[in-house]
Design an enzyme around this catalytic site. Structure first.
Site, PDB file in Angstrom:
ATOM      1  N   LYS A   1       1.514   4.344 -24.354  1.00  0.00           N
ATOM      2  CA  LYS A   1       2.110   3.202 -25.063  1.00  0.00           C
ATOM      3  C   LYS A   1       1.304   2.747 -26.294  1.00  0.00           C
ATOM      4  CE  LYS A   1       5.467   1.615 -21.785  1.00  0.00           C
ATOM      5  NZ  LYS A   1       5.393   1.723 -20.338  1.00  0.00           N
TER       6      LYS A   1
ATOM      7  N   PHE B   1       5.282   0.704 -11.188  1.00  0.00           N
ATOM      8  CA  PHE B   1       5.993   1.683 -12.021  1.00  0.00           C
ATOM      9  C   PHE B   1       4.974   2.606 -12.663  1.00  0.00           C
ATOM     10  CE2 PHE B   1       7.769   3.283 -15.989  1.00  0.00           C
ATOM     11  CZ  PHE B   1       8.967   3.805 -15.539  1.00  0.00           C
TER      12      PHE B   1
ATOM     13  N   ASP C   1      -3.546   2.633 -13.614  1.00  0.00           N
ATOM     14  CA  ASP C   1      -2.509   2.966 -14.577  1.00  0.00           C
ATOM     15  C   ASP C   1      -2.528   1.869 -15.644  1.00  0.00           C
ATOM     16  OD1 ASP C   1      -0.232   3.241 -16.085  1.00  0.00           O
ATOM     17  OD2 ASP C   1       1.117   3.600 -14.387  1.00  0.00           O
TER      18      ASP C   1
HETATM   19  C1  LIG Z   1       5.779   2.842 -19.419  1.00  0.00           C
HETATM   20  C2  LIG Z   1       4.895   3.081 -18.258  1.00  0.00           C
HETATM   21  C3  LIG Z   1       4.725   4.376 -17.733  1.00  0.00           C
HETATM   22  C4  LIG Z   1       5.515   5.563 -18.231  1.00  0.00           C
HETATM   23  O1  LIG Z   1       5.198   5.908 -19.531  1.00  0.00           O
HETATM   24  P1  LIG Z   1       6.167   6.909 -20.336  1.00  0.00           P
HETATM   25  O2  LIG Z   1       5.492   7.067 -21.658  1.00  0.00           O
HETATM   26  O3  LIG Z   1       7.507   6.255 -20.402  1.00  0.00           O
HETATM   27  O4  LIG Z   1       6.225   8.174 -19.567  1.00  0.00           O
HETATM   28  C5  LIG Z   1       3.830   4.535 -16.704  1.00  0.00           C
HETATM   29  N1  LIG Z   1       3.148   3.491 -16.202  1.00  0.00           N
HETATM   30  C6  LIG Z   1       3.283   2.239 -16.685  1.00  0.00           C
HETATM   31  C7  LIG Z   1       2.467   1.125 -16.096  1.00  0.00           C
HETATM   32  C8  LIG Z   1       4.170   1.989 -17.715  1.00  0.00           C
HETATM   33  O5  LIG Z   1       4.343   0.747 -18.176  1.00  0.00           O
END
Ligand SMILES: *Cc1c(COP(=O)(O)O)cnc(C)c1O
Length: 404
Positions: free
Chosen positions: A252, A138, A223
């Site tokens: 986050k 994701f 990521d």
């Molecule tokens: C939450 C998340 C995203 C997306 O972040 P947003 O602030 O919602 O755009 C991307 N990559 C990972 C691994 C995530 O957990």
């Protein structure tokens, strides 16, 4: 306010892309929240791994208030002190030489993917555009990031997806070897898949990806939107693995509840993002940067990071004790304070049914897919709140087992 908002207002006034719980929290302090009726909750959800220092931590409140009286926003026609300080701290504390600031994880990943494509284009030519990602990964909800993400449900129905993106199997190096070639510009991977069910990469897998990228002049993108800024017990998870990416994204926990994101990279790669190639009106916003700066300085310390490891053990012990009694979990896993409990076969896909029961017992938790109960609390959650929260969780699970 003459009208007190209710949950029904959500259905009346908001686009129906979410299905929020019935209660509306109005106040938070540390790892406790209170709703409109004054009912109190313990927060194991942490705003989905965002509220890294709990709610209204004095360090963050002070940073926000101090900046609020000075300067909020300029755009990137000017730079500002908090953004410059944040970029300096992030690069000094990591492998990176350069930072790009934005407002969310999806935006940070969008920037990372565009940078990788542009770097390959500028250095090797247009044909070097293939991006390798992983099933169940994701990376956000922008159109590029849902296309790179490995969960088809997030891109289905939105028309033709961008080309040049292929998906290998997570933790399976052979599946990457089959897809990688000299036209590959980047591999994007989460060191631990978050939304995909809290699956940590094996060290050999990340080491192998690094070697494959080097062999094919491709960039390795981590990521770390969910795993970064203390979440796994290191400042960033790549530090646990000893594998260094070329590009890393963060969001986050970085803002502790204020919307902020960052893409970090090296002096070798950064020049491809030349003047005018990319941008964002809010990127480097002074309020966001001031809060993130305070969060980074407070979290990247032996006290806070060491406390994450200690709390991880407590979470695990409590969950395993609950499981010995009720037998609902197949496995408890995760790193630091990003913990998942996969449901046993008899309770398949019922993790999501625990959430409303937990709310009734005064506990907020999360799921990662329907089959994994997820917890991503404050990195400084008090031990008493862990113990009390686990009692509430156990009551919710006992009700699930008893058929309510
Ligand atoms: C939450 C998340 C995203 C997306 O972040 P947003 O602030 O919602 O755009 C991307 N990559 C990972 C691994 C995530 O957990």
């Amino acid at each position: 306010m003459s009208h007190t908002p209710t949950r029904a207002d959500f259905d009346q006034y908001m686009v129906p892309n979410y299905s929020p719980q019935k209660v509306i929290p109005v106040r938070g302090e540390g790892s406790r929240l209170w709703d409109q009726e004054g009912r109190e909750y313990i927060d194991f959800a942490g705003g989905i791994a965002v509220n890294s220092l709990g709610h209204c931590h004095p360090v963050l409140v002070d940073a926000l208030k101090a900046q609020a009286d000075k300067l909020w926003h300029l755009s990137n026609v000017y730079t500002n002190e908090p953004a410059l300080e944040l970029a300096r701290e992030l690069t000094e504390r990591t492998f990176a030489d350069k930072a790009y600031l934005c407002s969310s994880g999806g935006e940070a990943n969008e920037a990372a993917l565009k940078l990788a494509r542009r770097w390959a284009h500028d250095n090797y030519g247009e044909q070097k555009s293939r991006i390798i990602s992983f099933s169940q990964s994701f990376h956000g909800r922008t159109f590029f990031t849902v296309s790179v993400g490995g969960q088809p449900k997030y891109s289905q129905g939105f028309g033709p997806v961008p080309g040049g993106i292929v998906h290998a199997e997570f933790n399976n190096l052979d599946s990457v070897r089959e897809l990688i070639n000299d036209d590959t510009c980047a591999i994007m991977v989460e060191p631990m898949q978050g939304e995909g069910g809290l699956k940590p990469a094996t060290p050999e897998f990340l080491e192998g990806l690094r070697e494959l990228c080097d062999a094919h002049n491709a960039l390795l993108i981590f990521d770390e939107v969910q795993t970064g800024v203390g979440r796994t017990g290191s400042f960033y998870a790549y530090m646990d693995y000893g594998v260094t990416p070329d590009i890393m994204t963060s969001a986050k926990s970085l803002g502790g509840g204020f919307p902020v994101g960052a893409m970090l990279t090296t002096d070798r790669v950064a020049p491809a993002m030349a003047i005018g190639t990319h941008g964002s009106t809010y990127g480097g916003n002074a309020l966001a940067s001031a809060v993130a700066l305070a969060a980074v300085r407070h979290i990247d310390t032996p006290e806070v990071l060491g406390g994450v490891a200690k709390r991880h053990d407590l979470f695990r012990e409590h969950l395993e004790a609950i499981n010995r009694k009720h037998g609902v979990f197949k496995e408890v896993r995760g790193m630091g304070l990003l913990i998942g409990a996969e449901m046993a076969p008899e309770y398949k896909d019922r993790a999501k049914d625990i959430l409303p029961l937990a709310i009734e017992e005064g506990l907020m938790a999360l799921v990662a897919g329907p089959n994994v109960l997820r917890m991503a609390p404050s990195l400084v959650i008090p031990e008493a709140d862990i113990a009390e929260g686990m009692q509430r969780l156990e009551r919710a699970i006992a009700r699930l087992v008893a058929g309510k």
